[in-house]
Design a protein around this motif. Structure first.
Motif, PDB file in Angstrom:
ATOM      1  N   ASN A 136      37.731  36.550  44.614  1.00 27.19           N
ATOM      2  CA  ASN A 136      36.456  36.191  45.231  1.00 27.19           C
ATOM      3  C   ASN A 136      36.347  36.879  46.588  1.00 27.19           C
ATOM      4  O   ASN A 136      37.273  36.812  47.415  1.00 27.19           O
TER       5      ASN A 136
ATOM      6  N   TYR B  47      31.072  38.819  45.795  1.00 26.17           N
ATOM      7  CA  TYR B  47      31.562  39.467  44.571  1.00 26.17           C
ATOM      8  C   TYR B  47      32.664  38.590  43.997  1.00 26.17           C
ATOM      9  O   TYR B  47      33.593  38.191  44.719  1.00 26.17           O
ATOM     10  N   ASN B  48      32.559  38.276  42.696  1.00 25.91           N
ATOM     11  CA  ASN B  48      33.558  37.454  42.018  1.00 25.91           C
ATOM     12  C   ASN B  48      34.057  38.180  40.771  1.00 25.91           C
ATOM     13  O   ASN B  48      33.262  38.719  39.984  1.00 25.91           O
ATOM     14  N   TYR B  49      35.342  38.180  40.605  1.00 25.95           N
ATOM     15  CA  TYR B  49      35.970  38.719  39.383  1.00 25.95           C
ATOM     16  C   TYR B  49      36.797  37.589  38.788  1.00 25.95           C
ATOM     17  O   TYR B  49      37.717  37.070  39.420  1.00 25.95           O
ATOM     18  N   ASN B  50      36.467  37.172  37.531  1.00 31.53           N
ATOM     19  CA  ASN B  50      37.159  36.069  36.885  1.00 31.53           C
ATOM     20  C   ASN B  50      37.580  36.480  35.479  1.00 31.53           C
ATOM     21  O   ASN B  50      36.857  37.213  34.776  1.00 31.53           O
ATOM     22  N   THR B  51      38.709  35.975  35.064  1.00 27.96           N
ATOM     23  CA  THR B  51      39.210  36.203  33.711  1.00 27.96           C
ATOM     24  C   THR B  51      40.137  35.060  33.331  1.00 27.96           C
ATOM     25  O   THR B  51      40.528  34.264  34.203  1.00 27.96           O
TER      26      THR B  51
ATOM     27  N   PRO C  13      37.320  39.438  31.073  1.00 29.26           N
ATOM     28  CA  PRO C  13      36.924  39.650  32.474  1.00 29.26           C
ATOM     29  C   PRO C  13      35.417  39.526  32.673  1.00 29.26           C
ATOM     30  O   PRO C  13      34.631  39.943  31.820  1.00 29.26           O
ATOM     31  N   GLN C  14      35.055  38.951  33.824  1.00 28.57           N
ATOM     32  CA  GLN C  14      33.645  38.831  34.223  1.00 28.57           C
ATOM     33  C   GLN C  14      33.499  39.291  35.676  1.00 28.57           C
ATOM     34  O   GLN C  14      34.274  38.903  36.544  1.00 28.57           O
ATOM     35  N   ASN C  15      32.515  40.117  35.936  1.00 26.57           N
ATOM     36  CA  ASN C  15      32.235  40.602  37.280  1.00 26.57           C
ATOM     37  C   ASN C  15      30.873  40.077  37.720  1.00 26.57           C
ATOM     38  O   ASN C  15      29.885  40.201  36.999  1.00 26.57           O
ATOM     39  N   THR C  16      30.858  39.497  38.911  1.00 24.97           N
ATOM     40  CA  THR C  16      29.609  38.942  39.451  1.00 24.97           C
ATOM     41  C   THR C  16      29.380  39.501  40.837  1.00 24.97           C
ATOM     42  O   THR C  16      30.236  39.381  41.724  1.00 24.97           O
ATOM     43  N   LEU C  17      28.254  40.102  41.070  1.00 26.12           N
ATOM     44  CA  LEU C  17      27.883  40.665  42.366  1.00 26.12           C
ATOM     45  C   LEU C  17      26.503  40.156  42.726  1.00 26.12           C
ATOM     46  O   LEU C  17      25.581  40.204  41.903  1.00 26.12           O
TER      47      LEU C  17
END
Length: 454
Positions: free
Chosen positions: A113, A300-304, A323-327
Motif C-alpha cells: 500500500n 496505490y494498492n497491490y494485493n494478492t 494479483p490486483q493493482n489499484t491506483l
C-alpha cells in the motif's frame, strides 16, 4: 565588534599556585588534587551540568522531527501480509455453479500500500518550515546554555583566584608584622622601646593570624564550591592555573546603551531562540488551519493471495493468478468533526500568542541585563583606578611612618594604623582587579559574545 576569546587569556601567563600551605588547621590532610585550567574546568562543567545535558538531549528529538518533516514529502509505503486457516463450509465456483463443501482452507494474503498527499493547503510545507525553525531555536538554546555554564565556571574560578590572592596578602602581612615584632623585641632589649610596644605588636600579630585563618577558610569554601559545580569525585580538590586579570584596555568604556543593546540583539542566543520559536509557532498554527480545507491524495494498492482450495502452486497464485493493482485519487472534505479542528487551531493560536509574550519578556530581560552589566562594569573601571592610587598613597605613608617609628619619632599606633591601611588598600586593589576582570566576562555574557570553548 571584536569578540573576546576567553581561553586566550586563560591559557596564557599561567603561574603555578602552591596552595598546599593554605589549608586550614584541622582540615583533611590527605586529599587528592587535580591541576586544571579554565578550559578544562569548562569542559568538566559542560559534561556534568544537568540543564546543558537536558538541552543537548532535546536536540536529538528536534533533529528527528526535522528529518521526519522533510521525509513527509515522500510517499508512505507499507507491506502487509497475513496467514489464516478456515475450517467448515467453503464456497467454490465450479463450472458456473457455486458448490458448498466442508473443507479446511489455508489462505495467505499479501499486499503493498502506498499513499501520498497531493494537496493539503500547504500543511506539509508549513510543518517542514516549523520543524526547521524549532531545530534552529534548539541550537540557539544549547548555545546559551553553554554560555551560562561558562559564565558560572568563570565566576567561581575567578573567586578562587581572588581568595588565593587575599591569602597571599594576608600571609605576607603576617610575616612582615612578625618580623617587626622581632625588631621591637630587639629594641626593647636595647632600651629603645617600651614593653607596651611589644604587647601591642603581639596583639597585632595575633589579629593578623586570625585574619589569615578567615582568608584560608573562605578559600576552602570557594574551592569546594567549584569542585562541587564541576562534579569532581569526592575528596578531589582542583588546583587552578592562574590568569593575569590585568587589562590595559577598557573594551566597553565610551559605548552607549543603544550600541550595546544592538550588539546584544545581534548576538544573544536566547533572544534569537525566542524569535525563531515565535515564527515556528506561527507556522504550526497555519499548518493546523489547513485542516479546514479539502485534501487530495493519491494511492496505490497491490494485493494478492493464496488459497489451498486452488490446486495451483503458491508462486503462481501469488504472482500470476490473483494479483490486483489499484491506483486512484482520494478527496476528503471536512464537514463536521465535533469541533476538533477548531480546538486544535485555538490551542495553536494560544501557544503562538504566549510565545510572543515570552519573546517580549526575554527582550526586556536582555536590555536590563545589558544595562546593569554596563553600570557595574563602569563602576569596576573607576574602582580599579582608585585602588591603584590608594595603594600607592598607603605604601608611601607606611614607608614614611616606618622610618619615623625606627627613629623613635612616631608611636606604635601610627605604625599599626598605616600598616592596616596598606593591607586594606592591597586587598581592595586585588578585589577591584578581579572584579573588573569578572565584569568584562559579565558584559560579554550579557551581550552574548562570550565565546564557548570547543
Amino acid at each position: 565588534m571584536k569578540r573576546l576569546y576567553m581561553y586566550k587569556k586563560f591559557i596564557t601567563l599561567f603561574i603555578p599556585m602552591a596552595i598546599g600551605t593554605l589549608l586550614v588547621s584541622g582540615a583533611v590532610q590527605a586529599q587528592d588534587t587535580v591541576r586544571i585550567n579554565f578550559r578544562q574546568a569548562v569542559d568538566l562543567a559542560l559534561a556534568s551540568n544537568v540543564a546543558y545535558q537536558i538541552q543537548a538531549n532535546t536536540m536529538e528529538v528536534l533533529k528527528l522531527q526535522k528529518q521526519s518533516a522533510l521525509l513527509s514529502h515522500l510517499p508512505n509505503a507499507n507491506i502487509n501480509t497475513s496467514f489464516s486457516q478456515q475450517s467448515g463450509q467453503q464456497f467454490q465456483q465450479i463450472e458456473g455453479e457455486i458448490v458448498v463443501t466442508n473443507v479446511t482452507n489455508e489462505v495467505v494474503n499479501a499486499g503493498l500500500n502506498m499513499s501520498m498527499p497531493i494537496f493539503n493547503a500547504g500543511r506539509r510545507i508549513l510543518d517542514t518550515q516549523s520543524s526547521k525553525l524549532a531545530y534552529e531555536a534548539g541550537g540557539k538554546g544549547l548555545d546559551r546554555a553553554a554560555q551560562q555554564v561558562m559564565f558560572d565556571v568563570a565566576r567561581r574560578y575567578l573567586q578562587v583566584l581572588l581568595d588565593q590572592e587575599i591569602v597571599r596578602i594576608s600571609k605576607e602581612n603576617l610575616e612582615n608584622q612578625q618580623e617587626l615584632l622581632r625588631q621591637i623585641e630587639g629594641f626593647l632589649e636595647a632600651g629603645l622601646r617600651t614593653m607596651s610596644d611589644k604587647y601591642n605588636q603581639q596583639s597585632e600579630v595575633a589579629r593578623l593570624e586570625s585574619v589569615l585563618v578567615d582568608a584560608e577558610l573562605q578559600y576552602q569554601n570557594d574551592i569546594w564550591d567549584l569542585s562541587e559545580y564541576l562534579q569532581l569525585e569526592a575528596g578531589v580538590v582542583p588546583v587552578l592555573e592562574a590568569v593575569d586579570p590585568r587589562s590595559d584596555e577598557s573594551r566597553f568604556e565610551g559605548m552607549s546603551m543603544p550600541e550595546l543593546y544592538d550588539i546584544a540583539q545581534a548576538n544573544r542566543a536566547d533572544g534569537t531562540q525566542q524569535q525563531l520559536l515565535e515564527t515556528s509557532y506561527k507556522k504550526d498554527m497555519q499548518a493546523i488551519k489547513a485542516m479546514y480545507y479539502p485534501r487530495i491524495g493519491a494511492f496505490y494498492n497491490y494485493n494478492t493471495f493464496f488459497t489451498s482450495l486452488d490446486d495451483r502452486n503458491l508462486q503462481d497464485q501469488l504472482w500470476k493468478v490473483y494479483p490486483q493493482n489499484t491506483l486512484g485519487l482520494s478527496l476528503a472534505i471536512p464537514i463536521f468533526n465535533n469541533f476538533q479542528n477548531r480546538l486544535d487551531v485555538s490551542r495553536s493560536r494560544v501557544a503562538y500568542k504566549n510565545q510572543i509574550l515570552q519573546k517580549e519578556s526575554v527582550n526586556r530581560k536582555i536590555y536590563q541585563e545589558v544595562k546593569l552589566a554596563y553600570l557595574n562594569y563602569m563602576a569596576a573601571v573607576k574602582k580599579e583606578g582608585n585602588t591603584g592610587i590608594q595603594v600607592m598613597a598607603a605604601t608611601e605613608a607606611k614607608n614614611a611612618i616606618s622610618e619615623r617609628f625606627r627613629l623613635g619619632i612616631s608611636n606604635f599606633v601610627d605604625l599599626a594604623t598605616s600598616n592596616q591601611q596598606l593591607v586594606s588598600a592591597q586587598a581592595d586593589q586585588a578585589q577591584a582587579i578581579y572584579t573588573l576582570y569578572f565584569q568584562e566576562v559579565l558584559m560579554q555574557h550579557a551581550l552574548g559574545t562570550l565565546e564557548v570553548l570547543e
